[in-house]
Scaffold this active site. Structure first.
Site, PDB file in Angstrom:
ATOM      1  N   GLN A 165     -54.435   0.135 -50.841  1.00 54.80           N
ATOM      2  CA  GLN A 165     -55.468  -1.204 -51.112  1.00 54.80           C
ATOM      3  C   GLN A 165     -56.243  -0.781 -52.532  1.00 54.80           C
ATOM      4  OE1 GLN A 165     -57.645  -1.675 -47.592  1.00 54.80           O
ATOM      5  NE2 GLN A 165     -55.908  -3.041 -46.659  1.00 54.80           N
TER       6      GLN A 165
ATOM      7  N   THR B 230     -56.603  -8.542 -44.387  1.00 56.97           N
ATOM      8  CA  THR B 230     -56.372  -7.859 -45.805  1.00 56.97           C
ATOM      9  C   THR B 230     -54.938  -7.925 -46.115  1.00 56.97           C
ATOM     10  OG1 THR B 230     -58.506  -7.091 -45.648  1.00 56.97           O
ATOM     11  CG2 THR B 230     -56.840  -6.430 -47.523  1.00 56.97           C
TER      12      THR B 230
ATOM     13  N   THR C 118     -54.402  -7.622 -39.186  1.00 58.87           N
ATOM     14  CA  THR C 118     -55.577  -7.565 -40.148  1.00 58.87           C
ATOM     15  C   THR C 118     -55.529  -8.698 -41.194  1.00 58.87           C
ATOM     16  OG1 THR C 118     -55.977  -6.387 -42.101  1.00 58.87           O
ATOM     17  CG2 THR C 118     -54.091  -5.982 -41.220  1.00 58.87           C
TER      18      THR C 118
ATOM     19  N   CYS D  86     -62.124 -10.684 -41.219  1.00 54.89           N
ATOM     20  CA  CYS D  86     -61.804  -9.260 -41.293  1.00 54.89           C
ATOM     21  C   CYS D  86     -61.655  -8.923 -39.443  1.00 54.89           C
ATOM     22  CB  CYS D  86     -62.822  -8.227 -41.822  1.00 54.89           C
ATOM     23  SG  CYS D  86     -62.415  -6.807 -41.452  1.00 54.89           S
ATOM     24  N   THR D  87     -60.645  -8.504 -39.277  1.00 57.04           N
ATOM     25  CA  THR D  87     -60.529  -8.313 -37.460  1.00 57.04           C
ATOM     26  C   THR D  87     -61.629  -7.386 -37.027  1.00 57.04           C
ATOM     27  OG1 THR D  87     -58.775  -6.788 -38.382  1.00 57.04           O
ATOM     28  CG2 THR D  87     -58.003  -8.916 -37.720  1.00 57.04           C
ATOM     29  N   GLU D  88     -62.220  -6.623 -37.925  1.00 53.65           N
ATOM     30  CA  GLU D  88     -63.449  -5.764 -37.323  1.00 53.65           C
ATOM     31  C   GLU D  88     -64.726  -6.602 -37.336  1.00 53.65           C
ATOM     32  OE1 GLU D  88     -60.189  -3.106 -38.289  1.00 53.65           O
ATOM     33  OE2 GLU D  88     -61.143  -4.290 -39.724  1.00 53.65           O
TER      34      GLU D  88
END
Length: 231
Positions: free
Chosen positions: A52, A85, A83, A196-198
């Site tokens: 990334q 991204t 995710t 964002c999965t976090e």
């Protein structure tokens, strides 16, 4: 029951949430000792992050495509990239397998449409907020997507990678995120996508009166509906 294939590990913190949400939802629907049929391929996140930050998206596409092929060989009936991204390479991953890929933006657009929301704020990594791979998929569904200013983008990105991805949940970071959400609301956003999965580890619906669309939860529930042939 169909078998769900998860490409996880980006980060493993949010992959745990996927696994838990999917199994809880299957149990709620079927009761008894029922749980989901899941195949998990967990990648090495440091390798992905280096791709990334260096802009080597072709390498990351190769890694995730190999993972998807492994899931298909292991018996998965569908694949999810756990995710936001890495949906930048979703088309390449989808082309690498003969099973469907459930796209996180499509599931999110469906959730927004169900609440008649047309103008939405988007939080995520700097890649997700700055680039078009997710935003464009949403705008094609008739949504107007608002993103934070550059300074807020940098703050959000730093919290994601330096705190949330390593399991650090800091109250002061939650306050900063909620301030950004308030700014987006003042710009006319009718809801906010936790893209964002976090981020769902930090911000909950109970923290704000703005409708929150947690992509981890939305994506996981789309997988459950597919597995149980509810779609």
């Amino acid at each position: 029951m169909r078998t769900i294939g998860l490409i996880g590990g980006m980060s493993w913190e949010s992959t745990v949430t996927y696994y838990q949400l999917i199994n809880e939802a299957v149990h709620q629907r079927l009761g008894g000792l029922h749980s989901a049929k899941i195949v998990l391929w967990s990648v090495e996140f440091d390798e992905i992050e280096k791709c990334q930050s260096s802009g080597n998206w072709s390498k990351s596409a190769e890694i995730l495509s190999n993972a998807a092929q492994g899931l298909e060989m292991a018996g998965a009936d569908v694949v999810l990239i756990c995710t936001n991204t890495m949906h930048k390479v979703a088309d390449e991953v989808a082309q690498a397998v003969n099973i469907p890929l459930l796209h996180i933006a499509d599931a999110t657009a469906d959730a927004l449409a169900s609440q008649a929301i047309s103008r939405v704020g988007l939080l995520g990594t700097k890649y997700t907020m700055q680039q078009d791979f997710l935003k464009q998929r949403l705008t094609h569904r008739g949504l107007e997507v608002l993103v934070p200013n550059e300074a807020d983008m940098e703050m959000i990105n730093e919290v994601i990678f330096k705190e949330l991805c390593v399991g650090q949940i800091k109250p002061e970071s939650k306050v900063k995120f909620l301030e950004v959400i308030d700014k987006l609301k003042n710009q006319g956003a009718q809801g906010v996508i936790l893209g964002c999965t976090e981020i769902g580890l930090l911000v909950k619906q109970t923290d704000t009166d703005m409708p929150v669309f947690d992509t981890t939860d939305i994506h996981a529930m789309a997988a459950v509906r597919f597995a149980l042939a509810e779609n």
